[in-house]
Write an enzyme that holds these catalytic residues in place. Structure first.
Site, PDB file in Angstrom:
ATOM      1  N   ARG C  95       5.421  15.104   9.015  1.00 43.27           N
ATOM      2  CA  ARG C  95       4.771  14.601   7.806  1.00 43.27           C
ATOM      3  C   ARG C  95       5.381  15.231   6.555  1.00 43.27           C
ATOM      4  NH1 ARG C  95      -1.686  14.420   6.184  1.00 43.27           N
ATOM      5  NH2 ARG C  95      -1.322  13.883   3.989  1.00 43.27           N
ATOM      6  N   ASN C 149      -2.793   7.271  12.152  1.00 46.85           N
ATOM      7  CA  ASN C 149      -2.257   6.476  11.048  1.00 46.85           C
ATOM      8  C   ASN C 149      -0.810   6.080  11.298  1.00 46.85           C
ATOM      9  OD1 ASN C 149      -4.272   6.028   9.214  1.00 46.85           O
ATOM     10  ND2 ASN C 149      -4.121   8.102   8.338  1.00 46.85           N
ATOM     11  N   CYS C 171     -10.752   4.256  10.308  1.00 48.52           N
ATOM     12  CA  CYS C 171     -10.317   5.047   9.163  1.00 48.52           C
ATOM     13  C   CYS C 171     -11.578   5.523   8.458  1.00 48.52           C
ATOM     14  CB  CYS C 171      -9.477   4.163   8.257  1.00 48.52           C
ATOM     15  SG  CYS C 171      -8.970   4.998   6.758  1.00 48.52           S
ATOM     16  N   HIS C 201      -6.045   1.219   4.269  1.00 49.11           N
ATOM     17  CA  HIS C 201      -5.609   1.900   3.040  1.00 49.11           C
ATOM     18  C   HIS C 201      -5.183   0.910   1.954  1.00 49.11           C
ATOM     19  CE1 HIS C 201      -4.805   6.134   4.886  1.00 49.11           C
ATOM     20  NE2 HIS C 201      -5.972   5.630   5.237  1.00 49.11           N
ATOM     21  N   TYR C 254      -6.549   4.643  -2.071  1.00 45.22           N
ATOM     22  CA  TYR C 254      -5.102   4.528  -1.906  1.00 45.22           C
ATOM     23  C   TYR C 254      -4.471   3.560  -2.891  1.00 45.22           C
ATOM     24  CZ  TYR C 254      -5.041   7.601   2.107  1.00 45.22           C
ATOM     25  OH  TYR C 254      -5.126   8.700   2.903  1.00 45.22           O
TER      26      TYR C 254
END
Lengths: 447, 447, 447, 447
Positions: C95, C149, C171, C201, C254
């Site tokens: 990440r 995700n 989510c 998102h 988001y």
């Protein structure tokens, strides 16, 4: 330009002289090397007769085209450029059954979309899928031009079950409307703009003049004055004028069956009793035609063929081949994949719609949405077609019954089953996929 | 919590005690201040009878609800919170005509979607649009809960022609299926998951248990064993089992008319001859019910109401109001805007579909696509509904005829016109929008 | 009631205590026999730590649930009833690369839908398809509840490439919005009606009170007054108020990335320079959390987990399982097949939408059409998702590049290729399907 | 044949000689009586210059056509048969602002679909709606042929807000692609089949030879070898080859802006600094052209016009008029109503698509569905167009901002507002509908 090979399956058909004439008329656009007329053993005699006439016609025209007569489909298909199909599984006797069995119960047979049409599809689809399998191996780049009825369903079966993309379905109904309706207002088809949309034998159209004025209503009133059907093969019953005006589009001749079912039944029941159903008349006509065809002095398409119902056949079929070959962009009404042309119908289904015929095949002109009165009917018919094709492919009795129940010409209930069972038994020789279901019926009926 | 005012138009109906019972059962969730039962002059006597019964029921329940009886619709609607409609334009005599006139010609009347249903829509839609106009002025935030048949068409007319969004169409068919079919497999409806999709009186459903197993096929077989209709008001004829299995969904009771048309005609013709059509039976039943209702000692809904065809009525109607008021999120099957729930039908049309009933009204659960055999039929019926609504709003003879021709229960042709004309004449007092067309018919028939 | 087995893949996650807490809270509705926490070799230590905490939590709650810790996924999946997935291929270091590499070029990484999200999908999809293959053999009737995700893309891959229907994507963004926005107007989520529609998102929502009044605009103004993001993990930048008002729906957190791209880039570039990107912060947080988890006296979820971004996680995840198991019909916002819920998006794709969770899984509530400003954006994002999934499945460099070019957070041109190439090289250990493309890049870059 | 009147609004344009030449070339198909060149007061001088050149050209061709020069639009429109529009609200100075203001912030102006295109639409749509209002009164049966950019948005505004059906949007990009790409493979456009689909300046196409072979990939490789743009007015940057191959269709020149945004920005920023933006170059070119036009000895279109970016303009514009007038059925790529041609885009929107030009206007050829990579982008652009048109019609600041945020060439966030505000102020004289918003900006900026 490379010379081409054209194959006609069901070449022994009485229509063949029309086709040959159509090719001859277009000789400058069609660099033909060979024409193969193919038929089955049972059609051998007719094939010889019509094949010889074809040879005489070609000779008279001073052309060097080879006319091959063959019972060997595979040999014929090898390296073909165009394959046309105009065969009839079970010959005219099967059509007589298609029409007479339902009429015994006061129900229309209607050889394309009614009970008769369902059975014609059940008999024909396995055969066309076989042909397509051969084509994939022997002439994968050839175009298949299908005239065999029910033309829309056959074309959809080839596309969605045969997975063969180069196919066009053809019918002479639209072109007959064009000619007749132009004449009614003193014009030629070339002077008008036609907009067709729907399914095979279930379409509507609008007519405009070149300056964009909508002549549909005018033509409608002229048609109401005239008391005859556009198609030779459909007995005339006048439409309800209010209803047709409300549509805002011109129905096709076959809509008589759907918009005037009860009246058509009454007419047909009389024909049933007098043995003058269309199938029986055609059988007689065909016998007469073949007598004529035998005449070694006959070197042209005889006038009598017109009565057979195939008028303007050559215009449609040969022009289609010619337009694909030469990317002529002729506007024609053909059965082809929808892909948005009629937004009320499934994306992948086959519709009959005004299209531009090009080197990549038909490119349909978008039509958009129907008014509800047409939308509902055409959606029902498409579902009926899909279920019929599924029945033809799977041999499922339930699907065949489902198709009958959906069919607006067949009353639902016990009567539907009775007719279905009787027709399955009558056509058993041509329905191998239904063997299991037919045995079940035989077992139950013998109890 | 603010106390509410509920108005029932057609309050003199024999159904009213069911409704009152339904409210009483839910008294803890329904902070009712006033119930207004409204009717027209012709229904005054019945209104008094049933209104007094309602008062006795409320009193027995120990509630302080005010029951107002009124012939003044506007007075009643003022500041209402919920308006329910259960009126019948032309009363039962109109329904008798709806059923008997077509049967004279061997055609089903079928009081909701057949010729009878078309005429019920033609008579009712102008009235409901009037009511909605009143509501916009007098109680613009009220919910309209419509039980008047044909419930789907009425709801669509309110939404798309009345431009009034707060409306829900209701019917007791789905809930009857739930109860009956649960029982067949030894369960209660609460233990099962139902998935309904289609149109009013023309829907299909699937059944699952809570662990997600599909019980549809199991219930189907149980239904085949049983020899009775789910709905009291429909005579039983067994479905073609193969066809139903092929659907993969359970049909509703009204599908007997569509899947077994010919057999239903035969049954109904006998009823026609014996004067035992459903309308005639109901008229007798209603007379008996009102005799019972008159009894000053009767303080409960009488058992005999069940036969009237309104079973579980209260469950549906009162639960709907209760669930909107309290955002209960009850799952119910209602007529509401499509908006994608059934992707085979137009976006803005009304469908009957499993929905969650919330404070913002019904939120339909997405169903997606039908298999072709259901798709074609439901698309045809929706088009027929749209054309019928257009006919009702415009008074167009052509549209009415178009609706008849689309209707799968009415044979097309001269017979359709004959029945249409006779029905227009018979109902002329309730069809002011058709005055011109009716005069034309009268003029022609007198020639 | 049959006792159930729950398997959590990525069981060594710092989120696990939330999940365990969620199960404990619902112990009366969840007849748990075994919970299996599964991880890979590299996560063994964390698995032990968090697994022991889970055991202490369960023990404290007085429950007899078995907590199994396993590195053998197949053993764990055998006969599972529910499988949840919360793993991270490449761990937090991956990440960090997802976020930092793009930022080096002044481009947002955005770990779910941006360049980082594309790469997370490329790494994760092959693994989830492997898991699904195992499930088909070992527990074909289990439900897969995916939290990994990008949740929407993973769910779509499972449905459309894994051909596994029993999957739900989850989510915690929607539930966080519910809590925060209810609070803003002094209500609890239970008192309000939420209507969510879009993609993971990338969704919008409306809010109503129980009486049906639209509170969206009111909540919007309250949000404008507040100066903070709904999600802990997103730095706050205020929306353009005019634009949001024009939407008529509330954006999700988001949307800051999409509606305020340039401003977010500026913030993130600072984080890049200070090594305070979200990934880097989370890595620190996680280390701290695991220190806490080690404490043998800790028997509850520690408060600090809230900062990790997983608030209301347990509410969402455990409630979902609970609602499927008990057919509770809880309304939740999940990633599931569209099937008409959002008519602007493809029929078979995955959307994130308000749904009723039942024994047959999520049943989406129809939403209908978006206004153009939302429609265009969500259609672009869905196309980007589809192309990303194709890239993940095929290992096609061209598809990956195509996804980058479609992605509104990545400027198109040379820069897109530069970032793509650098990320492919950086993640090469986790992208076996891209071996060929990576070798090509290595070859070219060494020139 | 009736003689026709053609009106050109913006007749003082430097393009006019092309148009006149196009008419002259088709003199046998175009029975022209009068050509009216209309302009506004500010364009009077140019109108005189170009009008006199037009007269000399017509005279040299030996034609008796009347050339009228007029500043009175209403007088000109009276009884027109064709009206073409090629005007520029705010003249080239406005275009310079459209391109330079965004570039000041490192953002592309792009005069058709970028920030510049949005502002061109905002300025032009109110004017075209005025023209259409005049046409409804003065020449309701005339066809409006629009060349004014952004051609697709202008056409959609006329159809959906002007409620005027007889409009076609035209652009010379497709025909330029046809010529250039045919040449690359040694063919003429007549020997090939082109299939275009998308939006104005945002379309893709496929190319086949007449025998149906797909040449798209071949042409693509040839294009990669060549290092130049199809359009004179777009600086060349090479596409990412992998991405284009993956599309399977050829992009249009304007896709450079979308597929290579970052690289194009870099080029344009240099132009900004050197005052060599396209608008600035064109202004110079125009001045030179008008100098040439003044020469009384010039009686032909001068060669230099080619550089202006209008190559093949006459082919497109005159052929369109000719094909409508004579129902020639020429295949052209035009902006017209979708109606199913592109099933991924709204039914009623305007698309740019291969069409057959007939006496009833363009009849689009069905294209069907795009692959996702094209679908997402074109859907976003259509939404951006719709929002822009709404902004132009309503004068809503929020809508204009929304359009900017949707636009893939404009980074969202504060920067979008900054550019929007500066452009609103710069163009205030041509944006009367935004008076309120502009005053607000002025008030805030003066604080």
């Amino acid at each position: 330009m490379k010379k081409i090979k054209i194959v006609t399956i069901g070449g022994g058909s009485s229509y063949t002289p029309e086709l040959i004439e159509g090719f001859i008329v277009r000789k400058d656009q069609l660099p033909i090397k060979e024409i193969w007329l193919v038929d089955i053993e049972a059609g051998k005699e007719k094939l010889e007769i019509v094949g010889n006439l074809a040879r005489r016609m070609v000779k008279k025209a001073g052309l060097d085209w080879e006319i091959h007569l063959s019972l060997d489909r595979k040999e014929a298909l090898k390296d073909a450029d165009f394959v046309s199909t105009q065969f009839r599984v079970g010959l005219l006797d099967a059509r007589i059954k298609d029409e007479r069995i339902p009429l015994k119960y006061g129900v229309l047979g209607q050889e394309t979309n009614g009970a008769g049409g369902v059975f014609k599809a059940l008999r024909t689809i396995p055969v066309i899928l076989d042909i397509v399998n051969d084509m994939k191996k022997l002439c994968p780049n050839a175009w298949l031009v299908n005239f065999t009825n029910p033309s829309g369903m056959i074309t959809e079966a080839v596309l969605n079950y045969g997975n063969f993309e180069k196919v066009v379905g053809l019918c002479n109904v639209p072109i007959n409307h064009n000619f007749r309706e132009s004449k009614l207002i003193g014009k030629s088809p070339d002077e008008l703009i036609f907009q067709y949309a729907g399914l095979n034998h279930h379409h509507w159209h609008k007519i405009y003049d070149k300056s964009g004025d909508d002549l549909t209503a005018l033509v409608m009133e002229k048609l109401f004055e005239q008391k005859e059907s556009t198609m030779e093969n459909i007995e005339f019953v006048p439409f309800c004028e209010e209803q047709i005006r409300d549509l805002g589009m011109l129905p096709c001749s076959y809509h008589q069956y759907y918009y005037l079912t009860d009246d058509m039944v009454k007419k047909e029941v009389v024909n049933y009793e007098n043995h003058t159903t269309r199938a029986e008349l055609v059988k007689k006509l065909e016998a007469e035609l073949f007598e004529l065809y035998k005449d070694p002095n006959l070197k042209d398409k005889p006038e009598q063929l017109t009565k057979r119902g195939g008028t303007h056949y050559s215009d449609a079929a040969c022009e289609l081949i010619c337009s694909i070959l030469n990317n002529k962009k002729t506007e024609m009404v053909v059965s082809t994949r929808n892909h948005g042309a009629l937004t009320d119908l499934p994306y992948e289904c086959v519709v009959e719609v005004s299209s531009i015929i090009t080197g990549i095949g038909p490119r349909p002109l978008t039509f958009g949405k129907f008014k509800p009165a047409m939308r509902g009917m055409v959606q029902l018919m498409k579902a009926m077609e899909e279920v019929t094709i599924e029945a033809a492919v799977t041999g499922s009795y339930a699907k065949a019954l489902q198709a009958f129940i959906l069919n607006p010409l067949i009353p639902s209930g016990e009567i539907a089953k009775t007719i279905l069972n009787e027709m399955l038994l009558a056509h058993k020789d041509y329905l191998p996929q239904f063997t299991k279901a037919i045995k079940e019926i035989e077992k139950n009926s013998s109890l």
